[in-house]
Design a protein around this motif. Structure first.
Motif, PDB file in Angstrom:
ATOM      1  N   THR A 119       0.853  -1.188   0.000  1.00 41.22           N
ATOM      2  CA  THR A 119       0.000   0.000   0.000  1.00 41.22           C
ATOM      3  C   THR A 119       0.884   1.231   0.000  1.00 41.22           C
ATOM      4  O   THR A 119       1.862   1.312   0.744  1.00 41.22           O
ATOM      5  CB  THR A 119      -0.917   0.039   1.233  1.00 41.22           C
ATOM      6  N   GLY A 147       0.808   5.181   0.742  1.00 46.10           N
ATOM      7  CA  GLY A 147      -0.015   6.164   1.435  1.00 46.10           C
ATOM      8  C   GLY A 147       0.417   7.585   1.144  1.00 46.10           C
ATOM      9  O   GLY A 147       1.603   7.904   1.159  1.00 46.10           O
ATOM     10  N   LEU A 186      -2.152   5.925   8.454  1.00 45.01           N
ATOM     11  CA  LEU A 186      -1.543   4.645   8.823  1.00 45.01           C
ATOM     12  C   LEU A 186      -2.586   3.708   9.418  1.00 45.01           C
ATOM     13  O   LEU A 186      -2.615   2.503   9.116  1.00 45.01           O
ATOM     14  CB  LEU A 186      -0.423   4.881   9.839  1.00 45.01           C
ATOM     15  N   CYS A 188      -4.679   2.076   6.779  1.00 46.95           N
ATOM     16  CA  CYS A 188      -3.969   1.155   5.882  1.00 46.95           C
ATOM     17  C   CYS A 188      -3.442  -0.100   6.566  1.00 46.95           C
ATOM     18  O   CYS A 188      -2.795  -0.932   5.920  1.00 46.95           O
ATOM     19  CB  CYS A 188      -2.798   1.887   5.227  1.00 46.95           C
ATOM     20  N   SER A 200      -2.551  -4.505   3.127  1.00 45.00           N
ATOM     21  CA  SER A 200      -1.444  -5.113   2.390  1.00 45.00           C
ATOM     22  C   SER A 200      -0.439  -5.713   3.360  1.00 45.00           C
ATOM     23  O   SER A 200      -0.583  -5.587   4.582  1.00 45.00           O
ATOM     24  CB  SER A 200      -0.754  -4.060   1.509  1.00 45.00           C
ATOM     25  N   TYR A 224       2.892  -4.855   3.152  1.00 40.01           N
ATOM     26  CA  TYR A 224       3.860  -3.795   3.410  1.00 40.01           C
ATOM     27  C   TYR A 224       3.230  -2.449   3.082  1.00 40.01           C
ATOM     28  O   TYR A 224       2.248  -2.360   2.335  1.00 40.01           O
ATOM     29  CB  TYR A 224       5.136  -3.995   2.578  1.00 40.01           C
ATOM     30  N   TYR A 225       3.837  -1.414   3.634  1.00 45.26           N
ATOM     31  CA  TYR A 225       3.315  -0.054   3.458  1.00 45.26           C
ATOM     32  C   TYR A 225       4.482   0.897   3.230  1.00 45.26           C
ATOM     33  O   TYR A 225       5.496   0.834   3.939  1.00 45.26           O
ATOM     34  CB  TYR A 225       2.547   0.380   4.709  1.00 45.26           C
ATOM     35  N   SER A 238       3.227  -3.956   7.508  1.00 43.25           N
ATOM     36  CA  SER A 238       1.894  -3.440   7.837  1.00 43.25           C
ATOM     37  C   SER A 238       1.499  -3.744   9.276  1.00 43.25           C
ATOM     38  O   SER A 238       0.723  -2.995   9.882  1.00 43.25           O
ATOM     39  CB  SER A 238       0.855  -4.012   6.869  1.00 43.25           C
ATOM     40  N   LEU A 262       1.993  -0.828  11.629  1.00 46.75           N
ATOM     41  CA  LEU A 262       1.294   0.436  11.412  1.00 46.75           C
ATOM     42  C   LEU A 262       0.415   0.869  12.591  1.00 46.75           C
ATOM     43  O   LEU A 262       0.386   2.059  12.923  1.00 46.75           O
ATOM     44  CB  LEU A 262       0.457   0.374  10.131  1.00 46.75           C
TER      45      LEU A 262
END
Length: 478
Positions: A102, A104, A210, A213, A217, A219-220, A266, A269
């Motif tokens: 994802t 952001g 954050l 999200c 996924s 990873y971010y 993720s 987050l």
């Protein structure tokens, strides 16, 4: 259960502690850790208020003039839980599935210039069709100006309608009533009041993004709203993640500027969102990130070059001031990151301090550094499994130590591994070529070598008086 005034009292105690201490990063980090422990020990997992009237009564000292603060934060000690925010979906379709990455973005109205549409465009244009299947982009329009939001949503939906329909672009807004107090905050670092308000709100903007999200996924990556992307950046990120498999990391950095190109798992987050909220008024977000990384036991920055993201905005989102910062490590064209298969590294050279051999093979911005090598010294890479190599590139020296290169050396490859003087290497080698100006590069190696390669050896062909830096060893497999 703690009441709101008790939590407020904790912050007052923390303020007094901060006034008594010297203003230094180390001491702030100590206070931060103590406070986190205190919160974890004594705050229960629930809201800290009983009702809207109770909140307004207990926070009257902050001169609230409306009911906009009827919401508050969930227990900040529960770092694994989501923050209770009801988002407004401005442009989206239901997320069909969890994706790999994802991206952001948080954006507000600027006094001068607007770069958000170009940033979104760059993300999609620099991604292949296959890469687009693995990414989602979440845009948080964080400005409280509804007219600006509506106009921006109209522009986004007109230009990127097919990405919205495909479920890879979501536009959200966290309503103003969920925000904490933004006026009358502490003026740390002697910042003017409007600057404190801007950076404090930005911390909350990012925290809410954050939070949204956290489950979209694996990873971010955080970008700012004025960024240009390198081509196939997702493929480069995936290769880096694969190369670090089995190692511990909290943050990987793909740009050296601000809050651009910072990658997270993720699952981290939620607590990063809580962390930004807890200390939203203390300092800018990129400073807070350094403390977050350290608290999670990643001591050093892990940054990759070339950078995958470039700052392109000319005017800052704060007062429209000029911001000419550029990442000079950025490369816009395809970032052909090497594969560097798993391997063990050995050298009989005299290593300086902790600049050990493995650092030359890492994709992180670090290197091997040895004292002056002698003729016959070697630097050997032994792969876990035999590989077919398409391309090899070795670079020595650095910009600030341009004479610490390999002045006389060659590169060899071998097939059969033996144990030799407490290290592993191949029994025989075939020479591929000589170093020129401290560098070696060869393509189509698989067409020149008739066997799968098990070892690569850098061989010193003449004693030199200069020290040796091997900056990077890059291997591409076919």
């Amino acid at each position: 259960m703690f009441k709101f005034h008790q939590v407020k009292h904790i912050f007052e105690i923390l303020d007094k502690m901060r006034c008594l201490r010297k203003r230094s990063t180390v001491s702030f980090l100590g206070v931060l850790v103590i406070f986190l422990l205190f919160m974890n020990l004594y705050i229960e997992d629930s809201y800290v208020l009983e009702g809207d009237k109770q909140l307004i009564r207990e926070t009257s000292t902050h001169q609230l003039n409306s009911e906009r603060y009827v919401h508050t934060f969930k227990d900040l000690s529960n770092f694994s839980g989501a923050i209770n925010v009801t988002y407004r979906y401005l442009a989206s379709t239901p997320l069909q599935r969890k994706r790999f990455l994802t991206i952001g973005l948080s954006s507000v109205k600027r006094k001068k210039g607007s770069y958000l549409l170009e940033t979104i465009k760059s993300i999609f244009e620099q991604s292949s069709y296959e890469e687009l299947k693995e990414i989602s982009v979440v845009v948080h329009l964080a400005d409280f100006n509804s007219s600006w939001r509506e106009a921006m949503v109209q522009d986004i939906t007109q230009k990127f309608a097919h990405h919205i329909i495909a479920g890879r672009l979501v536009v959200i807004h966290a309503p103003e009533e969920y925000y904490p107090i933004l006026d009358g905050l502490k003026r740390n670092y002697n910042d003017p009041e409007d600057r404190v308000r801007f950076r404090s709100k930005q911390n909350v903007d990012y925290a809410f993004l954050l939070n949204f999200c956290a489950n979209t996924s694996d990873y971010y990556v955080m970008l700012e709203d004025d960024v240009r992307c390198s081509k196939n950046f997702l493929t480069a990120i995936k290769k880096v993640i694969t190369s670090l498999e089995g190692t511990y990391w909290v943050t990987l950095e793909f740009s050296k500027l601000g809050y651009i190109g910072k990658l997270y798992h993720s699952h981290d987050l939620p607590r990063l969102a809580h962390f930004l909220l807890m200390f939203y008024q203390e300092m800018p977000c990129d400073w807070l990130l350094t403390h977050f990384r350290g608290l999670l036991a990643q001591k050093n920055v892990i940054r990759f070059k070339p950078s995958l993201f470039q700052h392109m905005g000319y005017y800052s989102s704060y007062k429209g001031t000029e911001n000419k910062l550029k990442d000079d490590d950025f490369e816009e064209e395809s970032f052909d990151i090497p594969d560097n298969p798993p391997a063990s590294l050995y050298t009989n050279m005299n290593v300086f301090e902790n600049y050990d051999a493995s650092k030359a093979y890492s994709s992180v911005d670090e290197y091997f550094w040895g004292k002056p090598p002698s003729i016959g010294d070697t630097f050997v890479i032994v792969f876990e499994n035999p590989i077919v190599i398409k391309k090899i590139k070795v670079s020595t020296g650095t910009e600030d130590r341009q004479n610490d290169i390999l002045h006389h050396g060659a590169l060899d490859v071998g097939e059969n591994v033996i144990l030799f003087k407490q290290s592993r290497q191949c029994d025989t080698y075939i020479r591929l070529g000589e170093f020129k100006n401290g560098n070696f590069e060869m393509s189509d190696v698989n067409q020149k070598i008739p066997f799968d390669i098990k070892c690569i050896r850098i061989y010193i062909t003449k004693t030199q008086k200069e020290w040796l830096i091997i900056r990077s060893i890059s291997i591409w497999t076919s």
